[in-house]
Design a protein around this motif. Structure first.
Motif, PDB file in Angstrom:
ATOM      1  N   ARG A  42       0.907  -1.314   0.027  1.00  0.00           N
ATOM      2  CA  ARG A  42      -0.039   0.023  -0.071  1.00  0.00           C
ATOM      3  C   ARG A  42       1.051   1.459  -0.054  1.00  0.00           C
ATOM      4  O   ARG A  42       0.342   2.365  -0.532  1.00  0.00           O
ATOM      5  CB  ARG A  42      -1.035   0.203   1.167  1.00  0.00           C
ATOM      6  CG  ARG A  42      -2.106  -0.941   1.194  1.00  0.00           C
ATOM      7  CD  ARG A  42      -3.160  -0.905   2.312  1.00  0.00           C
ATOM      8  NE  ARG A  42      -3.865  -2.150   2.054  1.00  0.00           N
ATOM      9  CZ  ARG A  42      -5.178  -1.996   1.645  1.00  0.00           C
ATOM     10  NH1 ARG A  42      -5.432  -0.952   0.980  1.00  0.00           N
ATOM     11  NH2 ARG A  42      -6.102  -2.958   1.590  1.00  0.00           N
ATOM     12  N   ALA A  43       2.067   1.088   0.677  1.00  0.00           N
ATOM     13  CA  ALA A  43       2.922   2.380   0.676  1.00  0.00           C
ATOM     14  C   ALA A  43       3.375   2.685  -0.791  1.00  0.00           C
ATOM     15  O   ALA A  43       3.587   3.736  -1.252  1.00  0.00           O
ATOM     16  CB  ALA A  43       4.333   2.071   1.582  1.00  0.00           C
TER      17      ALA A  43
ATOM     18  N   LYS B 194       1.728   9.470   7.113  1.00  0.00           N
ATOM     19  CA  LYS B 194       1.607   8.334   7.908  1.00  0.00           C
ATOM     20  C   LYS B 194       2.432   7.043   7.612  1.00  0.00           C
ATOM     21  O   LYS B 194       2.837   6.516   8.760  1.00  0.00           O
ATOM     22  CB  LYS B 194      -0.008   7.838   7.892  1.00  0.00           C
ATOM     23  CG  LYS B 194      -0.305   7.008   8.846  1.00  0.00           C
ATOM     24  CD  LYS B 194      -1.729   6.726   8.649  1.00  0.00           C
ATOM     25  CE  LYS B 194      -2.498   5.801   9.928  1.00  0.00           C
ATOM     26  NZ  LYS B 194      -1.660   4.470  10.353  1.00  0.00           N
ATOM     27  N   ASP B 195       2.708   6.789   6.506  1.00  0.00           N
ATOM     28  CA  ASP B 195       3.868   5.650   6.369  1.00  0.00           C
ATOM     29  C   ASP B 195       4.926   6.157   6.771  1.00  0.00           C
ATOM     30  O   ASP B 195       5.419   5.349   7.433  1.00  0.00           O
ATOM     31  CB  ASP B 195       3.784   5.431   4.652  1.00  0.00           C
ATOM     32  CG  ASP B 195       2.394   4.382   4.278  1.00  0.00           C
ATOM     33  OD1 ASP B 195       1.902   3.811   5.014  1.00  0.00           O
ATOM     34  OD2 ASP B 195       2.076   4.605   3.035  1.00  0.00           O
ATOM     35  N   LEU B 196       5.462   7.266   6.477  1.00  0.00           N
ATOM     36  CA  LEU B 196       6.823   7.721   7.232  1.00  0.00           C
ATOM     37  C   LEU B 196       6.963   7.637   8.612  1.00  0.00           C
ATOM     38  O   LEU B 196       7.616   7.167   9.016  1.00  0.00           O
ATOM     39  CB  LEU B 196       6.963   9.241   6.693  1.00  0.00           C
ATOM     40  CG  LEU B 196       7.513   9.525   5.366  1.00  0.00           C
ATOM     41  CD1 LEU B 196       7.670  10.897   5.138  1.00  0.00           C
ATOM     42  CD2 LEU B 196       9.017   8.855   5.123  1.00  0.00           C
TER      43      LEU B 196
ATOM     44  N   LYS C 134       9.013   4.721  10.380  1.00  0.00           N
ATOM     45  CA  LYS C 134      10.057   5.171  11.474  1.00  0.00           C
ATOM     46  C   LYS C 134      10.027   4.626  12.537  1.00  0.00           C
ATOM     47  O   LYS C 134      11.116   3.947  13.304  1.00  0.00           O
ATOM     48  CB  LYS C 134       9.985   6.605  11.410  1.00  0.00           C
ATOM     49  CG  LYS C 134      10.804   7.124  10.201  1.00  0.00           C
ATOM     50  CD  LYS C 134      10.850   8.816  10.372  1.00  0.00           C
ATOM     51  CE  LYS C 134      11.339   9.531   9.249  1.00  0.00           C
ATOM     52  NZ  LYS C 134      11.136  10.997   9.236  1.00  0.00           N
ATOM     53  N   GLN C 135       8.940   4.356  13.281  1.00  0.00           N
ATOM     54  CA  GLN C 135       8.644   3.855  14.414  1.00  0.00           C
ATOM     55  C   GLN C 135       9.020   2.251  14.549  1.00  0.00           C
ATOM     56  O   GLN C 135       9.584   1.629  15.301  1.00  0.00           O
ATOM     57  CB  GLN C 135       7.156   4.118  15.084  1.00  0.00           C
ATOM     58  CG  GLN C 135       6.784   3.582  16.392  1.00  0.00           C
ATOM     59  CD  GLN C 135       5.425   3.812  17.002  1.00  0.00           C
ATOM     60  OE1 GLN C 135       4.833   4.584  16.169  1.00  0.00           O
ATOM     61  NE2 GLN C 135       5.050   3.134  17.648  1.00  0.00           N
TER      62      GLN C 135
END
Length: 420
Positions: free
Chosen positions: A87-88, A101-103, A107-108
């Protein structure tokens, strides 16, 4: 649109996921029509096998930093990671860039994976322990497999890694992969033998190509925060502070006693050090060991390191000829030596040769002028400058070698006496 089944051969099948995803993106297949699943083929653990995957070219330009995040997400334990990653890509195809949101989410997840990877690496013993080592872990197979390359660089001596889903064998030259052991013999020797028989897939098995290695790229800030030498060594595996990392086989970290009060800092690893992953094991290292023993010291009670952690060389035929590291490379590597000294807090630091001395003192050094005397370093500990043992090997005649060797032993004896 009809639902599409996308089948991967293992939880670590990054190449399969990437090939299928490229094909789907080229055909503009929507994420909500794809059902991702894992089905292990019968030939997954055979020594050799071929594999046919879609050969679609990548329709996207993915920012390099986001590609690294995606590799980390793939190695994570997220149950829907295949779908989330696709999806990204779908968002990048539509909007030209990753979503905010993907970023944030990636990252988390990458930070959590990074912590797990370093913890896994911390369980691997130093290379000076030469016999087979058995490492047990409960990390998921995709995280373990993402570290096959780095773990082989971290520990060159042989090891077996056992988990609930995977058996990895590294013999010091190459790795083999197998399923989890169903039987666990009592003795370590039987366990090693059983693991070697179980791990049968080699690099010639195409199902294990392109596992999606996750690198833990260190920063200066990381070296300042690490609180143990094993953790620092785990971080140094992926050191890219200077260009030497692109040519050397591996980072050669320091080794010795973690309680050492005596620290030796040389110039850089040589050919044998680069291959074995240990400092001072080549001809100069063997001479150093002999001199240290004659001086009353014990290598295993000291910490042995170098100002530069990668081997700098030029190729001449089949040989790799040592090249002196430049000031930029010494400066780039300074955080590692500083961190070693911070964690060890040695009472005496012996600087072997010009590069080691200049790196620690932060100024030009003439060894002949400054050797053979004790002085106080900025942190209040004791310093001593002497020649590098490779200097003794380069002397032209036996008389000169004998004289300088005696002086070298005397310098080492002076450093050892300063511990008292």
């Amino acid at each position: 649109m009809q639902p599409i089944n996308a089948t991967l051969c293992s939880p670590s099948d990054f190449m399969g996921w990437r090939s299928l995803s490229r094909d789907f993106l080229n055909r503009q297949v929507e994420a909500n029509t794809i059902h991702w699943s894992i089905q292990e083929p019968d030939i997954l653990y055979t020594p050799q096998s071929e594999r046919i995957l879609p050969n679609a070219s990548s329709p996207l330009k993915i920012p390099r930093f986001f590609g690294r995040l995606m590799s980390a997400v793939f190695a994570s334990s997220l149950p829907d990671r295949f779908d989330r990653l696709y999806r990204a890509l779908e968002h990048i195809q539509t909007h030209g860039e990753p979503s905010t949101k993907d970023l944030q989410d990636f990252k988390q997840v990458a930070a959590e994976v990074r912590t797990q990877i370093l913890a896994l690496r911390n369980t691997f013993p130093e290379n000076r322990i030469l016999d087979w080592q058995i490492i047990r872990t409960d990390y998921p197979p995709q995280l373990i497999d993402s570290q096959i390359g780095p773990l082989g660089r971290l520990r060159t001596a042989p090891w077996i890694l056992l988990s609930d889903a995977r058996t990895l064998c590294w013999d010091g030259q190459d790795y083999r992969i197998g399923p989890a052991l169903t039987d666990t013999p009592l003795s370590d020797a039987d366990l090693v033998s059983h693991a070697q028989q179980t791990a049968t897939a080699t690099r010639a098995n195409a199902h294990w190509h392109g596992l999606g290695t996750v690198h833990v790229t260190p920063t200066d800030h990381d070296t300042c925060q690490v609180q143990s030498l094993p953790a620092l060594r785990s971080l140094a595996v992926d050191c890219s502070f200077c260009d030497l990392c692109h040519h050397a086989t591996r980072t050669v970290f320091g080794e010795g006693s973690q309680e050492a009060r005596l620290l030796f800092v040389g110039e850089q690893p040589g050919d044998q050090e680069d291959l074995q992953g240990r400092p001072f094991v080549g001809p100069a290292g063997q001479l150093f060991d002999r001199a240290l023993q004659e001086a009353g010291g014990d290598r295993h009670e000291a910490w042995i390191s170098n100002a530069v952690k990668h081997f700098k060389f030029v190729r001449k035929g089949n040989r790799r000829i040592h090249q002196k590291p430049g000031s930029a490379e010494v400066h780039a590597c300074a955080p590692w030596v500083a961190a070693e000294r911070r964690i060890l807090s040695p009472k005496v630091t012996v600087m072997l040769g010009v590069t080691g001395a200049s790196a620690l003192l932060g100024r030009p050094v003439t060894v002949s002028r400054e050797r053979s005397r004790l002085f106080t370093l900025e942190d209040g500990s004791i310093g001593l400058v002497t020649v590098h043992p490779s200097y003794l090997l380069r002397l032209p005649d036996d008389d000169a070698k004998t004289r300088e060797y005696i002086k070298f032993v005397a310098d080492l004896r002076m450093a050892i006496s300063a511990l008292a």
